[in-house]
Write an enzyme that holds these catalytic residues in place. Structure first.
Site, PDB file in Angstrom:
ATOM      1  N   CYS A   1      17.746  -5.302 -13.201  1.00 24.63           N
ATOM      2  CA  CYS A   1      17.991  -6.142 -14.383  1.00 24.63           C
ATOM      3  C   CYS A   1      19.471  -6.514 -14.530  1.00 24.63           C
ATOM      4  O   CYS A   1      20.350  -5.762 -14.104  1.00 24.63           O
ATOM      5  CB  CYS A   1      17.517  -5.419 -15.643  1.00 24.63           C
ATOM      6  SG  CYS A   1      15.728  -5.530 -15.869  1.00 24.63           S
TER       7      CYS A   1
ATOM      8  N   ASP B   1      20.483  -0.563  -1.878  1.00 24.41           N
ATOM      9  CA  ASP B   1      21.140   0.739  -1.957  1.00 24.41           C
ATOM     10  C   ASP B   1      20.527   1.770  -1.002  1.00 24.41           C
ATOM     11  O   ASP B   1      21.112   2.813  -0.757  1.00 24.41           O
ATOM     12  CB  ASP B   1      21.111   1.254  -3.403  1.00 24.41           C
ATOM     13  CG  ASP B   1      21.992   0.397  -4.319  1.00 24.41           C
ATOM     14  OD1 ASP B   1      23.110   0.044  -3.883  1.00 24.41           O
ATOM     15  OD2 ASP B   1      21.564   0.070  -5.438  1.00 24.41           O
TER      16      ASP B   1
ATOM     17  N   HIS C   1      10.267  -6.025 -11.297  1.00 22.94           N
ATOM     18  CA  HIS C   1      11.153  -7.190 -11.468  1.00 22.94           C
ATOM     19  C   HIS C   1      10.949  -8.165 -10.299  1.00 22.94           C
ATOM     20  O   HIS C   1      10.910  -7.743  -9.151  1.00 22.94           O
ATOM     21  CB  HIS C   1      12.607  -6.719 -11.527  1.00 22.94           C
ATOM     22  CG  HIS C   1      13.528  -7.777 -12.037  1.00 22.94           C
ATOM     23  ND1 HIS C   1      13.910  -7.874 -13.355  1.00 22.94           N
ATOM     24  CD2 HIS C   1      14.115  -8.822 -11.412  1.00 22.94           C
ATOM     25  CE1 HIS C   1      14.703  -8.920 -13.504  1.00 22.94           C
ATOM     26  NE2 HIS C   1      14.842  -9.517 -12.329  1.00 22.94           N
TER      27      HIS C   1
ATOM     28  N   HIS D   1      11.392 -10.097  -7.252  1.00 24.84           N
ATOM     29  CA  HIS D   1      12.455 -10.036  -6.248  1.00 24.84           C
ATOM     30  C   HIS D   1      11.860 -10.089  -4.852  1.00 24.84           C
ATOM     31  O   HIS D   1      10.660  -9.894  -4.666  1.00 24.84           O
ATOM     32  CB  HIS D   1      13.257  -8.740  -6.400  1.00 24.84           C
ATOM     33  CG  HIS D   1      12.514  -7.503  -5.960  1.00 24.84           C
ATOM     34  ND1 HIS D   1      11.482  -6.952  -6.701  1.00 24.84           N
ATOM     35  CD2 HIS D   1      12.635  -6.715  -4.857  1.00 24.84           C
ATOM     36  CE1 HIS D   1      11.016  -5.881  -6.079  1.00 24.84           C
ATOM     37  NE2 HIS D   1      11.694  -5.714  -4.953  1.00 24.84           N
TER      38      HIS D   1
ATOM     39  N   MET E   1      -7.482  -2.349   5.952  1.00 22.46           N
ATOM     40  CA  MET E   1      -7.319  -2.525   7.396  1.00 22.46           C
ATOM     41  C   MET E   1      -7.147  -1.120   7.957  1.00 22.46           C
ATOM     42  O   MET E   1      -6.031  -0.602   8.044  1.00 22.46           O
ATOM     43  CB  MET E   1      -6.086  -3.369   7.699  1.00 22.46           C
ATOM     44  CG  MET E   1      -6.214  -4.803   7.245  1.00 22.46           C
ATOM     45  SD  MET E   1      -7.445  -5.704   8.250  1.00 22.46           S
ATOM     46  CE  MET E   1      -7.322  -7.321   7.455  1.00 22.46           C
ATOM     47  N   VAL E   2      -8.242  -0.483   8.270  1.00 22.04           N
ATOM     48  CA  VAL E   2      -8.179   0.932   8.637  1.00 22.04           C
ATOM     49  C   VAL E   2      -8.805   1.185  10.008  1.00 22.04           C
ATOM     50  O   VAL E   2      -8.517   0.446  10.949  1.00 22.04           O
ATOM     51  CB  VAL E   2      -8.785   1.793   7.505  1.00 22.04           C
ATOM     52  CG1 VAL E   2      -7.818   1.866   6.318  1.00 22.04           C
ATOM     53  CG2 VAL E   2     -10.137   1.250   7.051  1.00 22.04           C
TER      54      VAL E   2
ATOM     55  N   GLU F   1      -9.864  -1.565  12.518  1.00 17.90           N
ATOM     56  CA  GLU F   1      -8.748  -2.506  12.574  1.00 17.90           C
ATOM     57  C   GLU F   1      -7.523  -1.871  13.240  1.00 17.90           C
ATOM     58  O   GLU F   1      -6.821  -2.518  14.010  1.00 17.90           O
ATOM     59  CB  GLU F   1      -8.395  -2.962  11.153  1.00 17.90           C
ATOM     60  CG  GLU F   1      -9.447  -3.864  10.510  1.00 17.90           C
ATOM     61  CD  GLU F   1     -10.659  -3.132   9.934  1.00 17.90           C
ATOM     62  OE1 GLU F   1     -10.731  -1.886  10.034  1.00 17.90           O
ATOM     63  OE2 GLU F   1     -11.541  -3.807   9.390  1.00 17.90           O
TER      64      GLU F   1
HETATM   65  O1  LIG Z   1     -17.456   0.522   7.005  1.00 13.70           O
HETATM   66  P1  LIG Z   1     -16.802   1.034   5.759  1.00 13.70           P
HETATM   67  O2  LIG Z   1     -16.421   2.493   5.837  1.00 13.70           O
HETATM   68  O3  LIG Z   1     -17.585   0.718   4.511  1.00 13.70           O
HETATM   69  O4  LIG Z   1     -15.457   0.193   5.652  1.00 13.70           O
HETATM   70  C1  LIG Z   1     -14.192   0.630   6.016  1.00 13.70           C
HETATM   71  O5  LIG Z   1     -14.012   0.662   7.431  1.00 13.70           O
HETATM   72  C2  LIG Z   1     -14.105  -0.587   8.115  1.00 13.70           C
HETATM   73  C3  LIG Z   1     -13.773  -0.365   9.565  1.00 13.70           C
HETATM   74  O6  LIG Z   1     -12.468   0.129   9.758  1.00 13.70           O
HETATM   75  C4  LIG Z   1     -13.177  -1.642   7.481  1.00 13.70           C
HETATM   76  O7  LIG Z   1     -13.470  -2.891   8.064  1.00 13.70           O
HETATM   77  C5  LIG Z   1     -13.354  -1.729   5.974  1.00 13.70           C
HETATM   78  O8  LIG Z   1     -12.387  -2.602   5.438  1.00 13.70           O
HETATM   79  C6  LIG Z   1     -13.209  -0.333   5.379  1.00 13.70           C
HETATM   80  O9  LIG Z   1     -13.376  -0.364   3.976  1.00 13.70           O
END
Ligand SMILES: O=P(O)(O)O[C@H]1O[C@H](CO)[C@@H](O)[C@H](O)[C@H]1O
Ligand SMILES: O=P(O)(O)O[C@H]1O[C@H](CO)[C@@H](O)[C@H](O)[C@H]1O
Lengths: 351, 351
Positions: B55, B78, B164, B166, B316-317, B320
């Site tokens: 701010c 910082d 804020h 940015h 994206m787990v 992915e």
């Molecule tokens: O299949 P699930 O467990 O419902 O879904 C999960 O795993 C998938 C595969 O990595 C992903 O595409 C989904 O975004 C995630 O929520």
């Protein structure tokens, strides 16, 4: 001139397996965290919930009723991202608009009949049954598909939508992106150096020791030199093994035991059920299973998001999405912390 | 044989800019969501908080006091991930253990003196001031560094630790990973086709129309054919422009106006302050600024995580991270939804 120290001086490191760079800025751990705090991890999962479609005896979305299984249980995902029979999109009309056919199958594998356990809380022989199930499903789906991706999303933070201990298996008619990159790198290394990249890498880490987390007769766990996630690890067999089904009985027992130790350390780090995504990579399968895949070494990647505590994670956002992965503690520091943690689960220790 | 329909049949698409594939499985939108629900977005930010280091008039971590700025305000981060003077890690002793020097500078840019506004709620002339500040900082840091990454993490969901309005600017002595990939792809396309990849791409999208979200005299916004995030967009100038500082006054005004429209549509989609990470990519700068970079076309990427509502995101787990990006609605469906949304912000419309 100041002498370089990885724990104090930012630098970039190369990931030769996936052909990527990471920015390591360990001095950044000093910054205060004022951002999002994750909700505390729900620990009170009922052992059995007749409305949970992963439980023994429960009904699934397609109307089928699960058997009263007492070990692992494998079934078709009711909402699969890959189905066996999608039509071909046809030839692309332009180099910037390329699509290709994708066919496959998605399965779910329950690890245990109880909803209130996780792998580190299961016995070594129960984990060994999971290892066997992984090997069988690789064999079964690998007969038809060139790539069988086994992966576990653990914890709501990792998009897992059901607390029952389980993993997924997505087999595809194509080699996914990451598999393609690992294929290229491992093939090129073998051509140039005459041995598999990850065999040489494992040997080097055994000599250098600073990134080792656990070693056993048949396996190594280490924080890779190029790790992106704070406590990322790589799990490697000592012997040259291309795919899960090739593992001997002794290697499978030992794998179950080292997995239990690793996942116990993970849970002990922040005294929480440690979230992560993990998965196995091995040589391609399918119709070319008999080709020369000697440059491949079987391995599992663990990608856990927590950074500072059970509720403060590393966000891979702006700079990471647009420019390059960035980490806040060195892989050596992460390995050291994991190494010194007890191998008895914090929930099971004598009070 | 069934005729292929992108909205019903899974397929993979190629991203020629970043050399990656994405799995498109639109039929998957039908699956119920039982996983993590994000906390509702906090809407009650005070206009001025003397303890917020962003701010006007507030004290920062290093003890400096911010001026009473009334437009944009740029200052040194910082807790920088990149500092100007890190020593060199020295020659690597092994091909699997490669590190290189990383030097740079990290800045923070406040968009506005008030904490309770966001870009879509600012006036076009206030946004135009942000565009000018982006161009100046690119010029200033680009004089020394080959890459100047401007990015905005918006929302706690995207790891933003301060409400804020940015963005950040990280300039580096190296070309980050994603920049390297875009450099390779754009250079190769120019070699082969004699014009910039994104110029041809923009022209094609103007002809095909199905992925356009907004067009103006000087700019285009579209959901790229290879989009990974549900409502990902690409913002492109119509003219061949390599870097932000080259934009004319008319192009800058028009950019401010199309950004306001796009971000208003984003907020209107789920009637929430839409989280995203965004950033600018332009030709490299630094000592080689005079080299031939004609294959580059300036562009901004928007990567928003929300999928179904203000609280249900795309994770994206597992698959992915370990195999390949996967999306649950087609880019054409996403573009259509964005296109039909009003250009008046839901917070400002007549009640
Ligand atoms: O299949 P699930 O467990 O419902 O879904 C999960 O795993 C998938 C595969 O990595 C992903 O595409 C989904 O975004 C995630 O929520
Ligand atoms: O610098 P910030 O906003 O505190 O931090 C945020 O953006 C950075 C750059 O994308 C990330 O490395 C951090 O993980 C994220 O929390």
């Amino acid at each position: 001139e100041t002498t370089f120290r990885a724990s104090e001086h930012q630098h970039i490191r190369y990931n030769p397996l996936q052909d990527e760079w990471v920015l390591v800025s360990a001095h950044r751990m000093k910054r205060p965290w004022q951002g999002q705090v994750e909700p505390p991890i729900m620990e009170t999962v009922p052992r059995h919930d007749p409305h949970n479609p992963l439980c023994p005896g429960a009904m699934r979305a397609n109307g089928e009723v699960n058997p009263h299984y007492d070990g692992t249980f494998l079934f078709d995902n009711d909402f699969p991202a890959l189905q066996p029979d999608a039509p071909n999109p046809g030839r692309s009309d332009h180099p910037l608009f390329q699509a290709e056919a994708a066919r496959g199958i998605c399965k779910v594998m329950c690890f245990h009949p109880w909803s209130d356990v996780t792998l580190p809380l299961m016995s070594v022989s129960e984990i060994r049954a999971v290892v066997d199930a992984w090997a069988s499903v690789t064999e079964e789906l690998g007969a038809q598909y060139p790539w069988v991706q086994i992966f576990e999303n653990k914890g709501a933070m990792m998009g897992c939508s059901n607390p029952h201990p389980h993993c997924q298996v997505w087999a595809s008619s194509f080699l996914p992106d990451v598999a393609q990159r690992e294929e290229r790198s491992q093939r090129a290394f073998q051509c140039q150096h005459g041995e598999p990249l990850l065999m040489e890498y494992g040997r080097q880490e055994l000599l250098r020791k600073e990134r080792l987390v656990l070693t056993s007769e048949h396996w190594l766990v280490l924080v890779p030199y190029w790790a992106v996630w704070p406590f990322q690890t790589l799990l490697l067999p000592r012997r040259h093994v291309r795919r899960l089904p090739e593992l001997t009985a002794a290697e499978r027992d030992d794998l179950a035991s080292i997995m239990k130790k690793l996942l116990t350390k993970y849970d002990n780090l922040f005294e929480t059920s440690f979230p992560y995504s993990m998965g196995w990579h091995g040589a391609p399968t399918g119709s070319e299973v008999k080709a020369d895949w000697d440059h491949w070494q079987l391995h599992a990647h663990y990608y856990p998001p927590l950074l500072r505590s059970a509720t403060v994670r590393k966000f891979m956002v702006g700079y990471e999405m647009l420019a390059q992965a960035q980490r806040d503690l060195t892989p050596e520091q992460a390995a050291e912390r994991l190494r010194t943690l007890p191998e008895v689960h914090y929930c099971l220790g004598q009070k």
